[in-house]
Design a protein around this motif. Structure first.
Motif, PDB file in Angstrom:
ATOM      1  N   UNK A  88       0.842  -1.195   0.000  1.00 56.98           N
ATOM      2  CA  UNK A  88       0.000   0.000   0.000  1.00 56.98           C
ATOM      3  C   UNK A  88       0.874   1.240   0.000  1.00 56.98           C
ATOM      4  N   UNK A  89       0.466   2.225  -0.754  1.00 56.62           N
ATOM      5  CA  UNK A  89       1.241   3.458  -0.830  1.00 56.62           C
ATOM      6  C   UNK A  89       0.826   4.397   0.291  1.00 56.62           C
ATOM      7  N   UNK A  90       1.791   5.143   0.742  1.00 51.01           N
ATOM      8  CA  UNK A  90       1.501   6.158   1.747  1.00 51.01           C
ATOM      9  C   UNK A  90       0.844   7.338   1.059  1.00 51.01           C
ATOM     10  N   UNK A  91      -0.230   7.777   1.622  1.00 49.86           N
ATOM     11  CA  UNK A  91      -0.938   8.918   1.068  1.00 49.86           C
ATOM     12  C   UNK A  91      -0.931  10.017   2.126  1.00 49.86           C
TER      13      UNK A  91
END
Length: 105
Positions: free
Chosen positions: A92-95
């Protein structure tokens, strides 16, 4: 870049299998047609027996090796497809939060 090893292995296996099958079918007729034992019986028979011995060894090895390479390429294709990440496996990408929601310190 895609891995070309399974495709190359598959083509080598197909080539060796077809070549081995053609060798089993065509080489004995060609060999008996080119080496005539009637002209010099001792020389013709010696050449014929040596060539036949070498070709028997090659024929015994080429066809099974070709089929083994085809099977190995199928395993490589299968394992290559299984090892590709799916959407669930992706990290999961950091947003960053919206600027309004950030707290100032």
């Amino acid at each position: 870049m895609r891995d070309s090893m399974p495709k190359r292995t598959l083509w080598w296996g197909i080539g060796l299998s077809v070549g081995g099958a053609l060798m089993i079918l065509l080489v004995p007729q060609l060999m008996y047609g080119t080496v005539s034992p009637q002209t010099q019986p001792e020389v013709g028979q010696t050449i014929l027996s040596i060539v036949q011995l070498v070709l028997n060894v090659v024929r015994q090895l080429v066809l099974p090796l070709g089929t083994a390479l085809i099977a190995a390429s199928l395993v490589m294709f299968y394992l290559g497809g299984r090892s590709k990440p799916t959407d669930d496996d992706r990290p999961k990408r950091w947003v960053l939060p919206e600027p309004e929601r950030r707290t100032e310190r």
